[in-house]
Design a protein around this motif. Structure first.
Motif, PDB file in Angstrom:
ATOM      1  N   PRO A   1      52.024  35.126 -42.034  1.00 36.79           N
ATOM      2  CA  PRO A   1      52.636  35.985 -41.009  1.00 36.79           C
ATOM      3  C   PRO A   1      52.415  37.483 -41.240  1.00 36.79           C
ATOM      4  N   SER A   2      52.562  37.934 -42.467  1.00 36.70           N
ATOM      5  CA  SER A   2      52.368  39.374 -42.720  1.00 36.70           C
ATOM      6  C   SER A   2      50.887  39.748 -42.657  1.00 36.70           C
ATOM      7  N   THR A   3      50.009  38.860 -43.093  1.00 35.15           N
ATOM      8  CA  THR A   3      48.578  39.134 -43.009  1.00 35.15           C
ATOM      9  C   THR A   3      48.131  39.163 -41.551  1.00 35.15           C
ATOM     10  N   GLN A   4      48.682  38.288 -40.744  1.00 40.16           N
ATOM     11  CA  GLN A   4      48.330  38.285 -39.325  1.00 40.16           C
ATOM     12  C   GLN A   4      48.716  39.606 -38.662  1.00 40.16           C
ATOM     13  N   GLN A   5      49.849  40.144 -39.028  1.00 39.73           N
ATOM     14  CA  GLN A   5      50.255  41.447 -38.483  1.00 39.73           C
ATOM     15  C   GLN A   5      49.269  42.539 -38.905  1.00 39.73           C
ATOM     16  N   LEU A   6      48.830  42.499 -40.143  1.00 43.77           N
ATOM     17  CA  LEU A   6      47.841  43.471 -40.622  1.00 43.77           C
ATOM     18  C   LEU A   6      46.522  43.331 -39.859  1.00 43.77           C
ATOM     19  N   ILE A   7      46.126  42.101 -39.583  1.00 45.82           N
ATOM     20  CA  ILE A   7      44.889  41.849 -38.843  1.00 45.82           C
ATOM     21  C   ILE A   7      45.001  42.377 -37.417  1.00 45.82           C
ATOM     22  N   LEU A   8      46.134  42.148 -36.786  1.00 43.81           N
ATOM     23  CA  LEU A   8      46.352  42.669 -35.426  1.00 43.81           C
ATOM     24  C   LEU A   8      46.227  44.189 -35.399  1.00 43.81           C
ATOM     25  N   GLU A   9      46.835  44.843 -36.366  1.00 39.78           N
ATOM     26  CA  GLU A   9      46.763  46.306 -36.445  1.00 39.78           C
ATOM     27  C   GLU A   9      45.339  46.774 -36.721  1.00 39.78           C
ATOM     28  N   ALA A  10      44.663  46.112 -37.642  1.00 39.34           N
ATOM     29  CA  ALA A  10      43.300  46.508 -38.003  1.00 39.34           C
ATOM     30  C   ALA A  10      42.337  46.297 -36.846  1.00 39.34           C
ATOM     31  N   ALA A  11      42.451  45.158 -36.171  1.00 39.25           N
ATOM     32  CA  ALA A  11      41.532  44.829 -35.083  1.00 39.25           C
ATOM     33  C   ALA A  11      41.698  45.753 -33.885  1.00 39.25           C
ATOM     34  N   SER A  12      42.869  46.354 -33.757  1.00 35.52           N
ATOM     35  CA  SER A  12      43.093  47.258 -32.630  1.00 35.52           C
ATOM     36  C   SER A  12      42.348  48.579 -32.800  1.00 35.52           C
ATOM     37  N   ASP A  13      41.969  48.926 -34.041  1.00 32.56           N
ATOM     38  CA  ASP A  13      41.241  50.170 -34.273  1.00 32.56           C
ATOM     39  C   ASP A  13      40.425  50.050 -35.564  1.00 32.56           C
ATOM     40  N   LEU A  14      39.262  49.411 -35.458  1.00 29.78           N
ATOM     41  CA  LEU A  14      38.425  49.191 -36.640  1.00 29.78           C
ATOM     42  C   LEU A  14      37.842  50.480 -37.205  1.00 29.78           C
ATOM     43  N   ASN A  15      37.858  51.547 -36.444  1.00 33.05           N
ATOM     44  CA  ASN A  15      37.341  52.829 -36.939  1.00 33.05           C
ATOM     45  C   ASN A  15      38.284  53.492 -37.932  1.00 33.05           C
ATOM     46  N   HIS A  16      39.535  53.085 -37.950  1.00 33.82           N
ATOM     47  CA  HIS A  16      40.515  53.708 -38.844  1.00 33.82           C
ATOM     48  C   HIS A  16      41.208  52.689 -39.740  1.00 33.82           C
ATOM     49  N   ILE A  17      40.477  51.676 -40.107  1.00 31.86           N
ATOM     50  CA  ILE A  17      41.008  50.633 -40.972  1.00 31.86           C
ATOM     51  C   ILE A  17      41.010  51.116 -42.427  1.00 31.86           C
ATOM     52  N   SER A  18      42.014  50.706 -43.187  1.00 33.07           N
ATOM     53  CA  SER A  18      42.055  51.101 -44.603  1.00 33.07           C
ATOM     54  C   SER A  18      40.973  50.338 -45.365  1.00 33.07           C
ATOM     55  N   ARG A  19      40.527  50.908 -46.453  1.00 34.13           N
ATOM     56  CA  ARG A  19      39.493  50.248 -47.252  1.00 34.13           C
ATOM     57  C   ARG A  19      39.963  48.922 -47.843  1.00 34.13           C
ATOM     58  N   PRO A  20      41.192  48.843 -48.341  1.00 34.65           N
ATOM     59  CA  PRO A  20      41.655  47.533 -48.825  1.00 34.65           C
ATOM     60  C   PRO A  20      41.693  46.477 -47.720  1.00 34.65           C
ATOM     61  N   MET A  21      42.149  46.859 -46.537  1.00 35.14           N
ATOM     62  CA  MET A  21      42.214  45.897 -45.441  1.00 35.14           C
ATOM     63  C   MET A  21      40.820  45.487 -44.994  1.00 35.14           C
ATOM     64  N   GLU A  22      39.889  46.407 -45.002  1.00 32.99           N
ATOM     65  CA  GLU A  22      38.511  46.082 -44.636  1.00 32.99           C
ATOM     66  C   GLU A  22      37.923  45.060 -45.615  1.00 32.99           C
ATOM     67  N   ALA A  23      38.185  45.252 -46.883  1.00 26.68           N
ATOM     68  CA  ALA A  23      37.695  44.297 -47.886  1.00 26.68           C
ATOM     69  C   ALA A  23      38.321  42.919 -47.671  1.00 26.68           C
ATOM     70  N   LEU A  24      39.609  42.897 -47.369  1.00 31.29           N
ATOM     71  CA  LEU A  24      40.275  41.620 -47.130  1.00 31.29           C
ATOM     72  C   LEU A  24      39.721  40.939 -45.881  1.00 31.29           C
TER      73      LEU A  24
END
Length: 150
Positions: free
Chosen positions: A59-82
């Motif tokens: 559930p928490s990872t899915q929330q992170l994915i939703l946030e990341a996918a909404s703006d891939l240009n400003h994704i954090s480096r740790p989230m991009e690696a994940l």
């Protein structure tokens, strides 16, 4: 008699080069799949990988994915690696037919693409010097997928 060069310590060797092909930071933005494919890969990961490899709280990872996918240009480096490590595991869990149907490319091509992207994203996130849990999860998934898949 042992060769003297064998007993000398390695100097100026960056840890990343011991694991990966490159150790210089490079952009990986162009290697991300389209947003709908990110969600498809996440579902495949949840169905095929997560039941076996319990490294993520879904559930928490899915929330992170939703946030990341909404703006891939400003994704954090740790989230991009994940993300790239999850993509790699999802593709590793598919056969070639499914890979072509869902993502429009062969499993082998996608394994190469996401493996290199995950490696580069881990390097960009400075994974050897980080204590970030997302980076640890990304590295663990990367290693599991590369060790267990032919």
């Amino acid at each position: 008699m042992a060769d003297e060069s064998e007993s000398e310590p390695l100097q100026n060797v960056d840890g990343e080069t011991l694991l990966f092909r490159s150790s210089s930071p490079r952009g990986v933005r162009s290697l991300h799949p389209e947003t709908p494919q990110i969600f498809q890969l996440w579902q495949i990961f949840l169905n095929n990988v997560n039941p076996i490899v319990k490294l993520l709280h879904a559930p928490s990872t899915q929330q992170l994915i939703l946030e990341a996918a909404s703006d891939l240009n400003h994704i954090s480096r740790p989230m991009e690696a994940l993300l790239f490590s999850m993509h790699l595991c999802a593709v590793a869990s598919m056969n070639d037919e499914t890979s072509r149907r869902v993502l429009g490319a062969s499993r082998a091509d996608l394994m190469t693409r996401f493996s290199r992207a995950a490696e580069q994203a881990l390097i960009n996130a400075n994974f050897l010097r980080s204590t970030n849990i997302l980076i640890l999860q990304a590295l663990s998934l990367y290693l599991v997928c590369n060790v267990l898949t032919p």
